[in-house]
Design an enzyme around this catalytic site. Structure first.
Site, PDB file in Angstrom:
ATOM      1  N   LYS A   1       0.901  -1.174   0.093  1.00 40.76           N
ATOM      2  CA  LYS A   1      -0.027  -0.051  -0.041  1.00 40.76           C
ATOM      3  C   LYS A   1       1.049   1.393   0.292  1.00 40.76           C
ATOM      4  O   LYS A   1       1.766   1.286   0.848  1.00 40.76           O
ATOM      5  CB  LYS A   1      -0.855  -0.156   1.198  1.00 40.76           C
ATOM      6  CG  LYS A   1      -2.233  -0.938   1.070  1.00 40.76           C
ATOM      7  CD  LYS A   1      -2.815  -0.889   2.449  1.00 40.76           C
ATOM      8  CE  LYS A   1      -4.095   0.305   2.202  1.00 40.76           C
ATOM      9  NZ  LYS A   1      -4.849  -0.091   3.445  1.00 40.76           N
TER      10      LYS A   1
HETATM   11  O1  G3P Z   1      -7.852   0.126   5.240  1.00 40.23           O
HETATM   12  C1  G3P Z   1      -8.205   1.477   4.898  1.00 40.23           C
HETATM   13  C2  G3P Z   1      -9.384   1.926   5.452  1.00 40.23           C
HETATM   14  O2  G3P Z   1     -10.388   0.820   5.324  1.00 40.23           O
HETATM   15  C3  G3P Z   1      -9.849   2.618   6.685  1.00 40.23           C
HETATM   16  O3  G3P Z   1     -11.001   2.609   7.033  1.00 40.23           O
HETATM   17  O4  G3P Z   1     -12.748   3.239   8.976  1.00 40.23           O
HETATM   18  O5  G3P Z   1     -10.442   3.732   9.064  1.00 40.23           O
HETATM   19  O6  G3P Z   1     -11.788   5.196   7.537  1.00 40.23           O
HETATM   20  P1  G3P Z   1     -11.522   3.781   7.899  1.00 40.23           P
END
Ligand code: G3P
Length: 216
Positions: free
Chosen positions: A83
């Site tokens: 990533k």
């Molecule tokens: O893995 C990245 C993403 O899915 C993060 O999600 O809930 O932290 O915005 P969130």
């Protein structure tokens, strides 16, 4: 649609994997920090459990650092996907690493043009964060529609990973639009199984089963 789980918690990964439909895993530094274990230990354990892509984030900020770190991470297992953040150095490093056959997922994508640049850089995946857009009163799902249209217009092979999913409706809308992958927290995967009429119907069938004579 491919289903990834968005976690670094090995118990959650094992639980989702046991259902037989898990296609991959996404992590980020926040998710790894939540495990309170070392980065290396967590990533090696996930790669031993999962045959599909295991996404791990590069933290260097400059191109040489990203390339160096990315090459090292890619040695951990052959299913590692890097990533890399949606920055100018990130795009440059992606071009270089993709050219070496290392798969890259451009992360922190919040606009269709960022997704266009990710595809142009040769990224295998782009990760638009829809929940975080919803959080600031932008409709995250509109971003997914735009990216699907753009990638289809030019037949880009980059796969969309719908990320920052907060509830089952996000998954439903992404599926309607035809996004290739959703990365979903375990809690939301569990919600996807549920319908009250399933529970009520099952209870009735099992009660009625008891009324059937078991021998003639
Ligand atoms: O893995 C990245 C993403 O899915 C993060 O999600 O809930 O932290 O915005 P969130």
């Amino acid at each position: 649609m491919k289903i990834f789980i968005d976690t670094a918690n090995i118990q959650e990964i094992r639980q989702a994997n046991s259902w037989g439909f898990l296609d991959g895993v996404t992590t980020n530094p926040s998710l790894i920090a939540a495990t309170k274990r070392t980065f290396r230990e967590v990533v090696e354990e996930i790669c031993a459990e999962i045959t599909g892509p295991v996404n791990v984030e590069v933290v260097a900020k400059d191109v040489p650092g990203m390339v160096r770190e990315g090459r090292e991470l890619a040695k951990i297992a052959n299913n590692i996907v890097l990533k890399i953040p949606m920055t100018p150095p990130g795009i440059q490093a992606t071009r270089q690493l993709s050219g070496e056959g290392i798969k890259v997922n451009i992360t922190l994508v919040f606009s269709p043009l960022q997704a266009l640049l990710a595809a142009k850089a040769g990224a295998s995946y782009a990760s638009p964060f829809i929940g975080r857009l919803d959080d600031i009163s932008h409709t995250g799902m509109d971003l997914i529609s735009d990216i699907v249209t753009i990638y289809n217009n030019y037949a880009f092979p980059t796969e969309i990973i719908v990320a920052s999913i907060r509830h089952p409706l996000h998954v439903l809308d992404a599926a309607r639009i035809g996004a290739g992958i959703c990365t979903i927290p375990l809690k939301v995967i569990e919600q996807m199984f549920k319908h009250p009429l399933t529970d009520i119907g099952l209870e009735k069938f099992l009660k009625d089963w008891e009324k059937i004579p078991k021998s003639s």
